[in-house]
Design a protein around this motif. Structure first.
Motif, PDB file in Angstrom:
ATOM      1  N   THR A   3       0.412  -0.880  -0.092  1.00 48.03           N
ATOM      2  CA  THR A   3      -0.381   0.194   0.134  1.00 48.03           C
ATOM      3  C   THR A   3       0.517   1.424   0.275  1.00 48.03           C
ATOM      4  O   THR A   3       1.913   1.282   0.401  1.00 48.03           O
ATOM      5  CB  THR A   3      -1.293   0.231   1.329  1.00 48.03           C
ATOM      6  OG1 THR A   3      -0.259  -0.278   2.192  1.00 48.03           O
ATOM      7  CG2 THR A   3      -1.659  -0.978   1.070  1.00 48.03           C
ATOM      8  N   VAL A   4       0.503   2.067  -0.835  1.00 46.81           N
ATOM      9  CA  VAL A   4       1.536   3.784  -0.802  1.00 46.81           C
ATOM     10  C   VAL A   4      -0.348   4.923  -0.212  1.00 46.81           C
ATOM     11  O   VAL A   4      -0.999   4.312  -0.978  1.00 46.81           O
ATOM     12  CB  VAL A   4       1.382   3.676  -1.969  1.00 46.81           C
ATOM     13  CG1 VAL A   4       2.699   5.167  -2.518  1.00 46.81           C
ATOM     14  CG2 VAL A   4       2.871   2.399  -2.948  1.00 46.81           C
ATOM     15  N   THR A   8      -4.175  12.619   1.618  1.00 38.67           N
ATOM     16  CA  THR A   8      -4.904  11.242   1.553  1.00 38.67           C
ATOM     17  C   THR A   8      -5.173  10.003   0.680  1.00 38.67           C
ATOM     18  O   THR A   8      -5.757   9.075   0.392  1.00 38.67           O
ATOM     19  CB  THR A   8      -6.410  11.486   2.302  1.00 38.67           C
ATOM     20  OG1 THR A   8      -6.612  12.110   1.558  1.00 38.67           O
ATOM     21  CG2 THR A   8      -5.906  12.263   3.818  1.00 38.67           C
ATOM     22  N   ASP A   9      -4.839  10.282  -0.885  1.00 40.31           N
ATOM     23  CA  ASP A   9      -4.282   9.392  -2.091  1.00 40.31           C
ATOM     24  C   ASP A   9      -3.839   7.419  -1.096  1.00 40.31           C
ATOM     25  O   ASP A   9      -2.707   8.339  -0.788  1.00 40.31           O
ATOM     26  CB  ASP A   9      -4.081   9.432  -3.461  1.00 40.31           C
ATOM     27  CG  ASP A   9      -4.887  11.048  -4.378  1.00 40.31           C
ATOM     28  OD1 ASP A   9      -5.808  11.082  -2.985  1.00 40.31           O
ATOM     29  OD2 ASP A   9      -4.239  11.477  -4.376  1.00 40.31           O
ATOM     30  N   GLU A  10      -4.763   7.124  -1.706  1.00 42.66           N
ATOM     31  CA  GLU A  10      -4.100   5.758  -1.760  1.00 42.66           C
ATOM     32  C   GLU A  10      -3.650   4.532  -2.932  1.00 42.66           C
ATOM     33  O   GLU A  10      -4.919   5.190  -3.455  1.00 42.66           O
ATOM     34  CB  GLU A  10      -4.894   4.898   0.148  1.00 42.66           C
ATOM     35  CG  GLU A  10      -3.658   3.879  -0.434  1.00 42.66           C
ATOM     36  CD  GLU A  10      -5.014   3.236   1.860  1.00 42.66           C
ATOM     37  OE1 GLU A  10      -5.052   1.808   1.118  1.00 42.66           O
ATOM     38  OE2 GLU A  10      -4.506   4.122   2.567  1.00 42.66           O
ATOM     39  N   GLY A  11      -2.646   3.698  -2.700  1.00 50.26           N
ATOM     40  CA  GLY A  11      -2.534   3.128  -4.111  1.00 50.26           C
ATOM     41  C   GLY A  11      -1.904   1.634  -3.804  1.00 50.26           C
ATOM     42  O   GLY A  11      -1.366   1.564  -2.908  1.00 50.26           O
ATOM     43  N   VAL A  60      -0.613   0.198  -8.513  1.00 46.22           N
ATOM     44  CA  VAL A  60      -2.700   1.384  -9.091  1.00 46.22           C
ATOM     45  C   VAL A  60      -2.747   2.292  -8.057  1.00 46.22           C
ATOM     46  O   VAL A  60      -2.861   2.138  -6.763  1.00 46.22           O
ATOM     47  CB  VAL A  60      -4.473  -0.159  -8.182  1.00 46.22           C
ATOM     48  CG1 VAL A  60      -5.268   1.056  -8.897  1.00 46.22           C
ATOM     49  CG2 VAL A  60      -4.402  -1.082  -9.325  1.00 46.22           C
ATOM     50  N   TRP A  61      -3.158   3.777  -8.984  1.00 49.97           N
ATOM     51  CA  TRP A  61      -3.732   4.394  -8.316  1.00 49.97           C
ATOM     52  C   TRP A  61      -4.349   5.301  -9.113  1.00 49.97           C
ATOM     53  O   TRP A  61      -4.248   5.385  -9.938  1.00 49.97           O
ATOM     54  CB  TRP A  61      -1.502   5.664  -8.395  1.00 49.97           C
ATOM     55  CG  TRP A  61      -2.052   6.896  -7.683  1.00 49.97           C
ATOM     56  CD1 TRP A  61      -1.756   7.471  -8.444  1.00 49.97           C
ATOM     57  CD2 TRP A  61      -1.077   7.028  -6.642  1.00 49.97           C
ATOM     58  NE1 TRP A  61      -1.250   9.094  -7.536  1.00 49.97           N
ATOM     59  CE2 TRP A  61      -1.597   8.243  -6.049  1.00 49.97           C
ATOM     60  CE3 TRP A  61      -1.203   6.457  -5.391  1.00 49.97           C
ATOM     61  CZ2 TRP A  61      -0.831   9.109  -4.895  1.00 49.97           C
ATOM     62  CZ3 TRP A  61      -0.989   6.716  -4.207  1.00 49.97           C
ATOM     63  CH2 TRP A  61      -0.921   8.058  -3.762  1.00 49.97           C
ATOM     64  N   GLN A  62      -4.824   6.209  -8.020  1.00 48.85           N
ATOM     65  CA  GLN A  62      -6.485   6.766  -8.566  1.00 48.85           C
ATOM     66  C   GLN A  62      -6.953   6.330  -9.408  1.00 48.85           C
ATOM     67  O   GLN A  62      -7.954   6.893 -10.238  1.00 48.85           O
ATOM     68  CB  GLN A  62      -5.212   8.426  -8.722  1.00 48.85           C
ATOM     69  CG  GLN A  62      -5.070   9.208  -7.484  1.00 48.85           C
ATOM     70  CD  GLN A  62      -5.317  10.750  -7.905  1.00 48.85           C
ATOM     71  OE1 GLN A  62      -4.835  10.566  -9.551  1.00 48.85           O
ATOM     72  NE2 GLN A  62      -4.684  11.705  -7.183  1.00 48.85           N
ATOM     73  N   GLY A  63      -6.872   4.872  -9.128  1.00 50.11           N
ATOM     74  CA  GLY A  63      -8.600   4.370 -10.053  1.00 50.11           C
ATOM     75  C   GLY A  63      -7.066   3.528 -11.371  1.00 50.11           C
ATOM     76  O   GLY A  63      -8.097   2.630 -11.745  1.00 50.11           O
ATOM     77  N   THR A  64      -6.254   3.917 -11.642  1.00 49.74           N
ATOM     78  CA  THR A  64      -5.806   3.348 -12.737  1.00 49.74           C
ATOM     79  C   THR A  64      -4.525   2.827 -12.442  1.00 49.74           C
ATOM     80  O   THR A  64      -4.067   2.641 -11.908  1.00 49.74           O
ATOM     81  CB  THR A  64      -4.683   4.688 -13.357  1.00 49.74           C
ATOM     82  OG1 THR A  64      -5.868   5.797 -13.532  1.00 49.74           O
ATOM     83  CG2 THR A  64      -3.991   4.414 -14.768  1.00 49.74           C
TER      84      THR A  64
END
Length: 147
Positions: free
Chosen positions: A23-24, A30-33, A58-62
């Motif tokens: 997890t990132v 507060t974004d999480e990937g 996966v980052w911001q749905g991509t």
């Protein structure tokens, strides 16, 4: 703490294939990937291990393919490792003889502080905290032996 498992030889322990989940968290936004994939530690010509990680980030749905390569060389003391980037720049040292290791890596104006914890013969974890003017992140990675 009782959750740490001492390892006499870091390179011997790491050799082989591992399933990886990471997890990132960006503490500023507060974004999480997430990253899922595999890491393989295979013998280098000479001494040491070639670390190759590949999977999907996966980052911001991509979702995007992601990979990296490191070299784990014998360290300055028996059972330790000198971790280097693929181009041979120093990354950090590693000593798992107590089952836990904390190390730093300065990167431009940011500081990476890594904590390595051996949980048992087939599981270990890293937590990297990255702070500075460009980054404010926590990367938590779990490794489970795949072979």
């Amino acid at each position: 703490m009782g959750e740490f498992r001492p390892v006499a030889d870091a390179l011997l322990y790491l050799a082989g294939s591992w399933r990886v989940t990471r997890t990132v968290r960006d503490l500023a936004s507060t974004d999480e990937g997430t990253f899922t994939g595999t890491t393989t530690f295979s013998p280098l010509h000479g001494d040491g291990l070639l670390h190759h990680e590949s999977g999907t980030f996966v980052w911001q749905g991509t979702a995007r393919p992601a990979e990296r390569t490191l070299r784990f060389l014998p360290g300055s003391a028996p059972g330790t490792a000198d971790v280097r980037f693929a181009d041979d720049r120093p990354f950090h040292d590693l000593d798992l003889t107590t089952g836990r290791w904390v190390t730093d890596h300065p990167c431009a104006a940011d500081l990476y502080r890594g904590e390595f914890t051996v949980l048992d013969a087939d599981r270990w974890r890293t937590v990297w905290r990255v702070g500075g003017p460009a980054k404010n992140l926590v990367l938590t990675t779990g490794y489970a032996r795949a072979d």
